[in-house]
Motif scaffolding. Structure first.
Motif, PDB file in Angstrom:
ATOM      1  N   LYS A  86      -8.830   3.734  -2.034  1.00  0.00           N
ATOM      2  CA  LYS A  86      -9.145   2.575  -1.215  1.00  0.00           C
ATOM      3  C   LYS A  86      -7.876   1.810  -0.856  1.00  0.00           C
ATOM      4  CE  LYS A  86     -13.919   1.644  -2.518  1.00  0.00           C
ATOM      5  NZ  LYS A  86     -14.879   0.616  -2.968  1.00  0.00           N
ATOM      6  N   LEU A  87      -7.871   1.314   0.370  1.00  0.00           N
ATOM      7  CA  LEU A  87      -6.750   0.515   0.838  1.00  0.00           C
ATOM      8  C   LEU A  87      -7.004  -0.958   0.539  1.00  0.00           C
ATOM      9  CD1 LEU A  87      -6.124   2.219   4.296  1.00  0.00           C
ATOM     10  CD2 LEU A  87      -4.749   2.472   2.223  1.00  0.00           C
ATOM     11  N   GLN A  88      -5.946  -1.664   0.161  1.00  0.00           N
ATOM     12  CA  GLN A  88      -5.998  -3.096  -0.118  1.00  0.00           C
ATOM     13  C   GLN A  88      -5.219  -3.838   0.964  1.00  0.00           C
ATOM     14  OE1 GLN A  88      -7.768  -4.043  -2.967  1.00  0.00           O
ATOM     15  NE2 GLN A  88      -8.194  -1.845  -3.231  1.00  0.00           N
ATOM     16  N   GLN A  89      -5.360  -5.146   0.974  1.00  0.00           N
ATOM     17  CA  GLN A  89      -4.705  -5.955   2.001  1.00  0.00           C
ATOM     18  C   GLN A  89      -4.123  -7.215   1.386  1.00  0.00           C
ATOM     19  OE1 GLN A  89      -7.311  -7.184   5.159  1.00  0.00           O
ATOM     20  NE2 GLN A  89      -5.651  -7.751   6.538  1.00  0.00           N
ATOM     21  N   MET A  90      -2.947  -7.584   1.859  1.00  0.00           N
ATOM     22  CA  MET A  90      -2.354  -8.851   1.457  1.00  0.00           C
ATOM     23  C   MET A  90      -1.737  -9.526   2.665  1.00  0.00           C
ATOM     24  SD  MET A  90       1.209  -7.796  -0.498  1.00  0.00           S
ATOM     25  CE  MET A  90       0.366  -7.084  -1.885  1.00  0.00           C
ATOM     26  N   ASP A  91      -1.596 -10.836   2.573  1.00  0.00           N
ATOM     27  CA  ASP A  91      -1.068 -11.634   3.663  1.00  0.00           C
ATOM     28  C   ASP A  91       0.093 -12.462   3.125  1.00  0.00           C
ATOM     29  OD1 ASP A  91      -1.374 -12.990   6.430  1.00  0.00           O
ATOM     30  OD2 ASP A  91      -1.451 -14.666   5.028  1.00  0.00           O
ATOM     31  N   VAL A  92       1.186 -12.507   3.870  1.00  0.00           N
ATOM     32  CA  VAL A  92       2.363 -13.259   3.452  1.00  0.00           C
ATOM     33  C   VAL A  92       2.269 -14.679   3.994  1.00  0.00           C
ATOM     34  CG1 VAL A  92       4.878 -13.354   3.433  1.00  0.00           C
ATOM     35  CG2 VAL A  92       3.719 -11.149   3.513  1.00  0.00           C
ATOM     36  N   SER A 145      14.296  -4.523   3.306  1.00  0.00           N
ATOM     37  CA  SER A 145      15.319  -4.475   2.262  1.00  0.00           C
ATOM     38  C   SER A 145      14.687  -4.529   0.880  1.00  0.00           C
ATOM     39  CB  SER A 145      16.295  -5.645   2.449  1.00  0.00           C
ATOM     40  OG  SER A 145      17.228  -5.698   1.396  1.00  0.00           O
ATOM     41  N   PHE A 146      13.674  -5.379   0.712  1.00  0.00           N
ATOM     42  CA  PHE A 146      13.014  -5.495  -0.590  1.00  0.00           C
ATOM     43  C   PHE A 146      12.293  -4.199  -0.962  1.00  0.00           C
ATOM     44  CE2 PHE A 146       9.055  -6.376  -2.901  1.00  0.00           C
ATOM     45  CZ  PHE A 146       9.580  -6.880  -4.085  1.00  0.00           C
ATOM     46  N   LEU A 147      11.591  -3.601   0.008  1.00  0.00           N
ATOM     47  CA  LEU A 147      10.852  -2.373  -0.278  1.00  0.00           C
ATOM     48  C   LEU A 147      11.795  -1.216  -0.607  1.00  0.00           C
ATOM     49  CD1 LEU A 147       8.057  -2.556   2.454  1.00  0.00           C
ATOM     50  CD2 LEU A 147       7.821  -2.961   0.000  1.00  0.00           C
ATOM     51  N   LEU A 148      12.891  -1.096   0.119  1.00  0.00           N
ATOM     52  CA  LEU A 148      13.847  -0.022  -0.152  1.00  0.00           C
ATOM     53  C   LEU A 148      14.486  -0.193  -1.526  1.00  0.00           C
ATOM     54  CD1 LEU A 148      15.569   0.379   3.340  1.00  0.00           C
ATOM     55  CD2 LEU A 148      13.768   1.786   2.334  1.00  0.00           C
ATOM     56  N   ARG A 196       4.906  -7.183  -7.831  1.00  0.00           N
ATOM     57  CA  ARG A 196       6.288  -7.338  -7.362  1.00  0.00           C
ATOM     58  C   ARG A 196       6.333  -8.132  -6.065  1.00  0.00           C
ATOM     59  NH1 ARG A 196       6.712  -1.816  -8.548  1.00  0.00           N
ATOM     60  NH2 ARG A 196       6.911  -1.328  -6.338  1.00  0.00           N
ATOM     61  N   MET A 197       5.397  -7.860  -5.158  1.00  0.00           N
ATOM     62  CA  MET A 197       5.365  -8.602  -3.899  1.00  0.00           C
ATOM     63  C   MET A 197       5.070 -10.083  -4.144  1.00  0.00           C
ATOM     64  SD  MET A 197       6.062  -6.762  -1.195  1.00  0.00           S
ATOM     65  CE  MET A 197       5.254  -7.619   0.160  1.00  0.00           C
TER      66      MET A 197
END
Length: 373
Positions: A86-92, A145-148, A196-197
């Protein structure tokens, strides 16, 4: 408004400085918006403080920021359904004030929140605001940059797709400005990514992906269903056709639209308006239809194409149609008038035609699908 400014302070968005010589600060203004849920009920009141660029503007070089295509999102939905996660969702929250900017930018103090001690000072930006054209690119660069650094690999074709592989498990992340879709084969990896996010940015974890860029998404053990029933109802209501008689087809088989030079002018002619109303009545009949992505579908890429012969009565040009499927899941389609006039009734051999379209599709999507697989 206080929440927005407090967020700026936490993120060290700006510094209050003396107005520099030969620099014209850009203005700021408050923008208010209601955040709504799937049922259109107001769930949050938002205040944003964008920068308002003047005609003189600010020198900058790059403004482009990659944005995921809807076709790529459908491919991800089909892939996730096939793999059974299942896919999840987040909003910044306040996404743009998270992105660093390289240019020297000054803005005026927010209306209603001017400093009592230094009313003539201006803010020098350390991070981007809403409004300036380089803000989306600055936010994308910060997130990338954060993801890499976190070990993700960016897609070679699609720059909004990121993957992390650990011990045979995979976490997939798809970004669309401040909306982030993520999922994977390991619950531990997915939870770790969310933590982490949240530690790096102010996030709103929205749980299972249900509503994204208009379509409703229902994920289940047998597959994923995507539909736009709400959008259909809204558009019928907007044009006062909610009580219209439903039609089972979008257009009659004997309808032939032309310039209609003698018809009554009605944007542009009555016959054209009636044809569009027929489409709306078809939508009234099919509000719950959508795309079904089966969990038992393969990941084999297929494509089909066809075209009429001189179907346009005005300029004798043909209309081509294509569709692309990932297994049994429809992920992309198109219908457009050809640029040239048909001069022959010769039909291409079916095998050649399929080979041509398959090559075109593979050149467009295989890089993305190969990265997912």
């Amino acid at each position: 408004m206080h929440e927005e400014l407090e967020n700026f302070e936490r993120n060290h968005v700006w510094d209050l400085v003396e107005p520099p010589p030969n620099r014209r600060p850009i203005g700021t203004k408050w923008v208010f918006k209601n955040g709504r849920g799937e049922d259109r009920m107001v769930v949050r009141n938002k205040a944003r403080l964008p920068g308002v660029s003047s005609k003189e503007g600010i020198d900058y070089e790059e403004t482009f920021a990659p944005v995921a295509r809807l076709e790529a999102i459908r491919i991800l939905l089909a892939f996730a359904a096939s793999k059974g996660f299942k896919l999840q969702q987040m909003d910044v929250k306040s996404r743009f004030p998270n992105g660093f900017i390289e240019e020297e930018v000054y803005v005026r103090q927010p209306p209603g929140f001017e400093s009592a001690r230094f009313p003539d000072r201006v803010y020098k930006l350390r991070k981007a605001l809403y409004g300036p054209k380089q803000a989306p690119r600055a936010w994308y660069a910060r997130l990338k940059s954060f993801l890499l650094k976190s070990g993700f690999v960016m897609g070679s074709v699609d720059k909004t797709l990121f993957l992390l592989s650990r011990g045979g498990d995979t976490t997939i992340v798809r970004i669309y400005v401040d909306d982030i879709i993520f999922g994977g084969s390991s619950h531990a990896l997915v939870s770790s990514f969310a933590e982490r996010m949240s530690g790096e940015f102010e996030m709103s974890l929205m749980g299972e992906l249900r509503f994204f860029l208009g379509p409703h998404i229902k994920q289940g053990p047998e597959g994923t269903f995507v539909h736009q029933a709400k959008y259909t109802r809204d558009i019928l209501k907007k044009f006062d056709m909610g009580d219209s008689k439903p039609m089972t087809t979008p257009m009659s088989t004997n309808t032939a639209l032309d310039a209609d030079e003698d018809g009554e002018a009605a944007s542009p002619r009555t016959s054209h308006r009636q044809a569009v109303k027929r489409i709306f009545r078809y939508l009234k009949f099919t509000p719950e239809l959508g795309l079904w992505y089966s969990s038992g579908s393969s990941l084999f890429l297929r494509g089909f194409s066809d075209a009429d012969h001189a179907g346009c009565r005005i300029d004798r040009k043909s209309t081509s149609g294509t569709c692309q499927l990932l297994g049994t899941s429809l992920v992309s389609w198109s219908s457009r008038k050809q640029a040239s006039v048909s001069l022959s009734t010769t039909k291409r051999v079916e095998g050649v035609d399929n080979a041509l379209i398959k090559g075109e599709i593979e050149s467009q999507w295989t890089g993305l699908i190969a990265l997912l697989v």
